[in-house]
Design a protein around this motif. Structure first.
Motif, PDB file in Angstrom:
ATOM      1  N   THR A 126       0.870  -0.987  -0.232  1.00 25.89           N
ATOM      2  CA  THR A 126       0.087  -0.081   0.066  1.00 25.89           C
ATOM      3  C   THR A 126       0.910   1.295  -0.043  1.00 25.89           C
ATOM      4  OG1 THR A 126      -1.649  -1.269   1.508  1.00 25.89           O
ATOM      5  CG2 THR A 126      -1.888   1.219   0.973  1.00 25.89           C
ATOM      6  N   CYS A 127       0.941   1.989  -1.024  1.00 23.95           N
ATOM      7  CA  CYS A 127       1.710   3.128  -1.250  1.00 23.95           C
ATOM      8  C   CYS A 127       1.101   4.357  -0.478  1.00 23.95           C
ATOM      9  CB  CYS A 127       2.034   3.468  -2.781  1.00 23.95           C
ATOM     10  SG  CYS A 127       2.581   2.038  -3.698  1.00 23.95           S
ATOM     11  N   PHE A 128       1.240   4.489   0.714  1.00 27.52           N
ATOM     12  CA  PHE A 128       0.727   5.647   1.310  1.00 27.52           C
ATOM     13  C   PHE A 128       1.500   6.925   1.116  1.00 27.52           C
ATOM     14  CE2 PHE A 128      -1.580   2.528   4.150  1.00 27.52           C
ATOM     15  CZ  PHE A 128      -2.772   3.572   4.184  1.00 27.52           C
ATOM     16  N   ARG A 129       1.243   7.923   1.034  1.00 25.01           N
ATOM     17  CA  ARG A 129       1.918   9.207   0.779  1.00 25.01           C
ATOM     18  C   ARG A 129       3.013   9.548   1.744  1.00 25.01           C
ATOM     19  NH1 ARG A 129      -0.234  12.945  -2.625  1.00 25.01           N
ATOM     20  NH2 ARG A 129      -1.989  12.543  -3.639  1.00 25.01           N
ATOM     21  N   ASP A 130       3.967  10.010   1.491  1.00 27.33           N
ATOM     22  CA  ASP A 130       4.982  10.373   2.269  1.00 27.33           C
ATOM     23  C   ASP A 130       4.567  11.361   3.102  1.00 27.33           C
ATOM     24  OD1 ASP A 130       6.752   8.784   0.749  1.00 27.33           O
ATOM     25  OD2 ASP A 130       7.455  10.568  -0.414  1.00 27.33           O
ATOM     26  N   GLY A 131       4.614  10.986   4.604  1.00 29.05           N
ATOM     27  CA  GLY A 131       3.969  11.668   5.538  1.00 29.05           C
ATOM     28  C   GLY A 131       2.611  11.543   6.242  1.00 29.05           C
ATOM     29  N   ILE A 133       1.299  12.121   9.986  1.00 29.25           N
ATOM     30  CA  ILE A 133       0.200  13.282  10.245  1.00 29.25           C
ATOM     31  C   ILE A 133      -0.980  12.486  11.026  1.00 29.25           C
ATOM     32  CG2 ILE A 133      -2.035  14.153   9.072  1.00 29.25           C
ATOM     33  CD1 ILE A 133      -0.315  15.305   6.874  1.00 29.25           C
ATOM     34  N   PHE A 134      -1.117  11.215  10.761  1.00 30.55           N
ATOM     35  CA  PHE A 134      -2.187  10.470  11.551  1.00 30.55           C
ATOM     36  C   PHE A 134      -1.732  10.316  13.191  1.00 30.55           C
ATOM     37  CE2 PHE A 134      -4.539   9.838   8.027  1.00 30.55           C
ATOM     38  CZ  PHE A 134      -5.769   8.773   8.366  1.00 30.55           C
ATOM     39  N   ASN A 135      -0.441  10.101  13.281  1.00 30.84           N
ATOM     40  CA  ASN A 135       0.158  10.292  14.403  1.00 30.84           C
ATOM     41  C   ASN A 135      -0.074  11.404  15.323  1.00 30.84           C
ATOM     42  OD1 ASN A 135       0.620   7.235  14.629  1.00 30.84           O
ATOM     43  ND2 ASN A 135       2.799   7.864  13.741  1.00 30.84           N
ATOM     44  N   ASP A 156       1.567  16.061  -6.589  1.00 33.07           N
ATOM     45  CA  ASP A 156       2.371  15.991  -5.414  1.00 33.07           C
ATOM     46  C   ASP A 156       1.970  14.498  -4.714  1.00 33.07           C
ATOM     47  OD1 ASP A 156       3.411  16.267  -2.955  1.00 33.07           O
ATOM     48  OD2 ASP A 156       2.689  18.162  -2.632  1.00 33.07           O
ATOM     49  N   GLN A 157       3.113  13.772  -4.518  1.00 36.22           N
ATOM     50  CA  GLN A 157       2.798  12.370  -4.075  1.00 36.22           C
ATOM     51  C   GLN A 157       3.202  12.566  -2.431  1.00 36.22           C
ATOM     52  OE1 GLN A 157       1.327  10.165  -5.946  1.00 36.22           O
ATOM     53  NE2 GLN A 157       1.258  11.838  -7.452  1.00 36.22           N
ATOM     54  N   THR A 158       3.218  13.651  -1.746  1.00 32.97           N
ATOM     55  CA  THR A 158       3.653  13.628  -0.530  1.00 32.97           C
ATOM     56  C   THR A 158       2.627  14.429   0.168  1.00 32.97           C
ATOM     57  OG1 THR A 158       4.582  16.048  -0.384  1.00 32.97           O
ATOM     58  CG2 THR A 158       5.959  14.247  -1.227  1.00 32.97           C
ATOM     59  N   MET A 159       2.567  14.398   1.530  1.00 32.01           N
ATOM     60  CA  MET A 159       1.799  14.961   2.452  1.00 32.01           C
ATOM     61  C   MET A 159       2.186  16.421   3.014  1.00 32.01           C
ATOM     62  SD  MET A 159      -1.562  14.127   2.912  1.00 32.01           S
ATOM     63  CE  MET A 159      -2.599  12.860   2.876  1.00 32.01           C
TER      64      MET A 159
END
Length: 297
Positions: free
Chosen positions: A133-138, A142-144, A277-280
């Motif tokens: 699962t390719c979660f966005r960087d960050g 952010i969830f934490n 943009d593939q990041t957060m």
């Protein structure tokens, strides 16, 4: 906040249609801090990436479709549906009203493929855990931070809810401040699939489903009128329709497909548009100011 806005405007992939309005919203949300904030996010291609290292990342349906226990020929039929209907979803010239019937038919056709499939819950969970699962960087960070700040998070997905659940669980993101509204699979007493539970959620009816969730979820958060909303499709901009008496809302849209043709529409629907943009990084910068940097330690 003016410095943050200036910094965002300097980024080449960031578009903000009305900077003055955005500044006023920033200031309102900062004043309310974490105690008045809630977050609403899509899953596929929002919390997760659209592509990584030159390859497309699997969506929740893509992960589900690769389950080894599905009937022979299922993948080919599902792939055919994707190529038939996905072009309508991202068509730059069609309106949401014109796209909606195609999405409804896509989900009906997809559900029909599931009936009678002998995939157990345990087998599906094992497959999801073994899939990438390719979660966005960050995203995890952010969830934490949102958990530390006790900010409620609604993951509002038109994908497969079981995949959303286990993917978040696998990455330790299914925290007790996180709620999922999605399409969950329906098993009968014999353990075979019978489509999905309840009415289907597709990318363009999230406004209706948000209103339907009003009493069940949003009424509990009436004391949190400030919202950060994240999505990657025009329909995602409507995910906040169930929020009671919203005071300040920042809608952030991730744009990939046909960016030149779709940018104007996105800028009408989202306050901040991020192109490929593939990041957060941008949501993270904003949350740093709202929550405080100590929540990201």
């Amino acid at each position: 906040m003016a410095k943050l806005l200036e910094a965002l405007l300097e980024l080449p992939h960031v578009r903000i249609k009305d900077p003055d309005y955005m500044l006023s919203v920033f200031e309102e949300i900062i004043e309310g801090n974490s105690e008045k904030l809630q977050v609403i996010s899509d899953f596929d291609q929002t919390l997760t990436k659209d592509h990584e290292n030159g390859e497309r990342c699997l969506t929740t349906f893509g992960i589900f479709h690769s389950t080894p226990q599905l009937p022979k020929g299922y993948n080919a039929r599902s792939e055919a549906l994707y190529h038939k209907y996905h072009p309508f979803e991202v068509h730059p010239e069609l309106t949401v009203e014109q796209k909606t019937p195609y999405m409804e038919q896509w989900y009906k056709d997809s559900e029909q493929l599931l009936f009678g499939a002998e995939v157990s819950k345990e087998e599906l969970k094992g497959h999801i855990y073994s899939s990438k699962t390719c979660f966005r960087d960050g995203s995890v960070e952010i969830f934490n931070a949102l958990k530390k700040a006790e900010v409620p998070v609604l993951v509002f997905s038109a994908g497969v809810g079981d995949v959303v659940h286990h993917a978040l669980e696998k990455h330790e993101m299914l925290l007790d401040n996180v709620r999922i509204i999605s399409n969950f699979l329906n098993w009968n007493d014999q353990g075979t699939l019978e489509g999905f539970q309840g009415d289907m959620i597709h990318v363009f009816n999230k406004n209706q489903r948000a209103l339907a969730a009003h009493e069940e979820y949003f009424s509990l958060l009436a004391h949190r009128p400030n919202v950060i909303l994240l999505g990657d499709n025009e329909g995602d901009a409507a995910m906040g329709h169930g929020v009671q008496d919203p005071k300040a809302m920042i809608k952030i849209g991730f744009l990939f497909h046909h960016p030149e043709q779709r940018l104007e529409k996105f800028m009408d629907m989202f306050d901040i548009v991020l192109i490929d943009d593939q990041t957060m990084d941008v949501p993270k910068k904003i949350l740093h100011h709202i929550l405080g940097a100590h929540h990201f330690d």
